[in-house]
Structure formats: structure tokens, C-alpha cells
Design a protein around this motif. Sequence first.
Motif, PDB file in Angstrom:
ATOM      1  N   PRO A  99       0.805  -1.226   0.000  1.00  0.00           N
ATOM      2  CA  PRO A  99       0.000   0.000   0.000  1.00  0.00           C
ATOM      3  C   PRO A  99       0.839   1.278   0.000  1.00  0.00           C
ATOM      4  N   MET A 100       1.934   1.293   0.773  1.00  0.00           N
ATOM      5  CA  MET A 100       2.751   2.500   0.795  1.00  0.00           C
ATOM      6  C   MET A 100       3.487   2.694  -0.522  1.00  0.00           C
ATOM      7  N   ARG A 101       3.860   1.603  -1.188  1.00  0.00           N
ATOM      8  CA  ARG A 101       4.434   1.739  -2.523  1.00  0.00           C
ATOM      9  C   ARG A 101       3.409   2.347  -3.483  1.00  0.00           C
ATOM     10  N   ALA A 102       2.149   1.941  -3.333  1.00  0.00           N
ATOM     11  CA  ALA A 102       1.085   2.491  -4.184  1.00  0.00           C
ATOM     12  C   ALA A 102       0.909   3.986  -3.933  1.00  0.00           C
ATOM     13  N   VAL A 103       0.948   4.382  -2.669  1.00  0.00           N
ATOM     14  CA  VAL A 103       0.810   5.803  -2.323  1.00  0.00           C
ATOM     15  C   VAL A 103       1.952   6.610  -2.915  1.00  0.00           C
ATOM     16  N   LEU A 104       3.173   6.092  -2.819  1.00  0.00           N
ATOM     17  CA  LEU A 104       4.329   6.804  -3.355  1.00  0.00           C
ATOM     18  C   LEU A 104       4.275   6.923  -4.877  1.00  0.00           C
TER      19      LEU A 104
END
Length: 394
Positions: free
Chosen positions: A241-246
Motif C-alpha cells: 500500500p505504501m508503494r502504491a501511495v508513493l
Amino acid sequence: MGSGKKKARVDNNLRQAGGLMAELILWVSLALCAYTYIGYPLVLKVMAALFARGVRKGSGEPGVSFIIAGYNEEAVVAAKLENTLGLEYPSDRLQVIFASDGSTDSTVRIARRFEGKGVVVLHNEGRRGKVSALNDAVCAAKGEILVFSDCRQRFDPLAVRALVENFNDPAVGAVSGELFIGTNGDGRAPTASYWDYEKSVRKSEAAFGSVMGVTGAIWAIRRSIFEPYPQATILDDLYQPMRAVLKGYRVVFESGARAFDVASKKTKDEIRRKVRTIAGNWQVFFSMKGLFDPWQNRAIFQFVSHKVLRLLVPFFLLIAFTANIFALDQFSYRILFYSQLLFYGVCLASVGAAKIGFRSGLISLFHVFTVLNYSAVAGFVNFITGRQGVIWKN
């Protein structure tokens, strides 16, 4: 004589300055704790009301690969696969993959009974860790949407459809479903109340931006933005999820996608899972570039307020307690110090009460607070000492 008075004045000024500094540190530390648990959720409510962003849902039926990873799941794997195959989604659009990470019981044999119904069963003999099993499963996946789940939880029949509807919006990269924690046979689990609080925070975050992480038991991501997990990854449901946000995508919360679980009866099991989760958080903090860069992380306010400060609360509490010791010359600060002693005494008593099965609303609240903050410290220690491995235990 004059020099003695001067020295006395200097000493007095230093004591006053030290006292003022101790007071400042004390109140800042307590304020950060209050903001983390109370202030931030209230700020979220306001922001969600002022800057609400809807999701353009659609009713299409893209190909879905439903991925389950497990280790020694013989007690639950059959029920899980039956539940998954019974979901209300076109069978020709739903690929089910079960990935065993070195199971040594009858898990794989049971799972292979479902191969005739289209289930893809993957198995490696040695244990490499959950993320390796997930990477293998994604390599075998054919769907444009990847749905992930664990073995224990059961899905509502419409859960996958509810998850998938959100991907009609091109801004959405990943979707978290909602996990409901039931009783363990002797009343409402203490963790269930905390989980209700946590879900409320996530819903508010998603209303105007992105949630910080997903519920590992039920979530989905676009295949096109999935990145293979590094071998050492501890926490899969925060990394992706944090990779998606970035990458500029939103991670949203879908309350219509429901999964159901039962809380563990043993506090030590909950602590073990929480310690692992927190160690995984610290790993992501230190290894993922861009998380603390507001130009790359458009959800940095949520990230710092929700993820970072939450893990720092026990350290803020320790700092506040220590600072209070240096301000005991004032009556009001002595009262505050004894109040802190009483608070921590109740926290310890709540642990003992949980061990003998005594539960009440207030005692359960103290118990959950104690478990969470103990786990935060233990998770940090495990991370910095390298004791938290990638191999998980049931």
C-alpha cells in the motif's frame, strides 16, 4: 561573599531553567500522546467533512486472482477454499491460488482436493517466508486485480465484488476491506473495541485521501502496480500500500467488503502478532525511500500522525514520566507524578485481570493500551536487534 551570592543566583537560575525545560518536555510529550489517540481522529473527522473525495465505482467484472498464503493450515484450509469458491463472482473471472510456505502437515494434500475445481496449489518444501509464497502466487496469477487473504478469515459472498468496484476509479491503486472480529466464546474480545477504533480512523483517512496500510485479511491491488516483495520483508500489508501511495495512487477503505475472524483467546498470541507487525512497520520506515518526503508522499500527514506517532507513544510516556521527576518541587506536579504511578499500576493490574479472565469495559481498555504499547517497544527492539525474522508462526 559577593562571589558566593553570584554563584547562588546562577545555581538558582539554572535550577529554574532546568525546571522549566522539564515542564516543557513533560507537557509536549503528553500532548503528543493525546494528539495521537484523540486529536488526530478528531482532525480527520474535520478534514473528511471538508475535503471529502468520493470513489467512482463501477460494476465491471475484471479478472481477479484470489491469493491465499499459509503454513500448516490443515484445520482451516478446506473451509477457506470452500468459502472462496462460493463467492458471488463469475467463476471464469476468479482464479484461486493457494500458496503453501513449506507446510509439513496435511495442508497441501487437503488443498489439492480442490484442484479439480480450478484451485491452483503451489508448494515449496522449505520455509522461505510469507512474502516469498506471495511472490510465487503473483507470478502464477492471471487476473488484473489481485485479492489477498489469510486462511482463518471467511469472506462475505459479495466481498470480492465490493473490492473490485473501486478499481473503476483510475486514481485507486489498492483497496482495504473491513475485518470484523467476533467473540472468542466468553464475551467481546478486548481487541475488538480497539479494532473498531482503528477502523474508524481508516475510514476517515480514506474519505479524503489514503489509508495507511491495509487489513491483511482482506485487501486488493492492481496487478500492474504490484512490486515483488524483497525477501526480507516482514509486513506485506504495509509495504505494497505504501508503494502504491508513493506512486501517486489512493489506497481506500471499502466497508462493503467484509471478512470475519475470531480473536485469539491468548494474550500472548495477540502480542506476538502485534510485535511482528510493529517490527515490520519500523522496517518499512527505514527501508522505503520517500516516505518522509512530502513531495513524494502525498499522505505524509496521515503517515506521520497514524503510523509513526502511534509507535512512539510509549517513548513519549517514558519521557513524560522522567521529566515529571525533575518538577516535583511543585505540588501540582507531585499530583501529576502520583497520577502517572496510579495509571501504570492500573495498566499492570489489567494484565493480571486478563490472565484470570476478568473483563470489564474500563479494565479491557487499560489492557489493550498496555498490550499495544508493550508490543510497540518489543517490536522496536526486535527490529533494531534483527531478531524479527520473515518466517511467521500460526
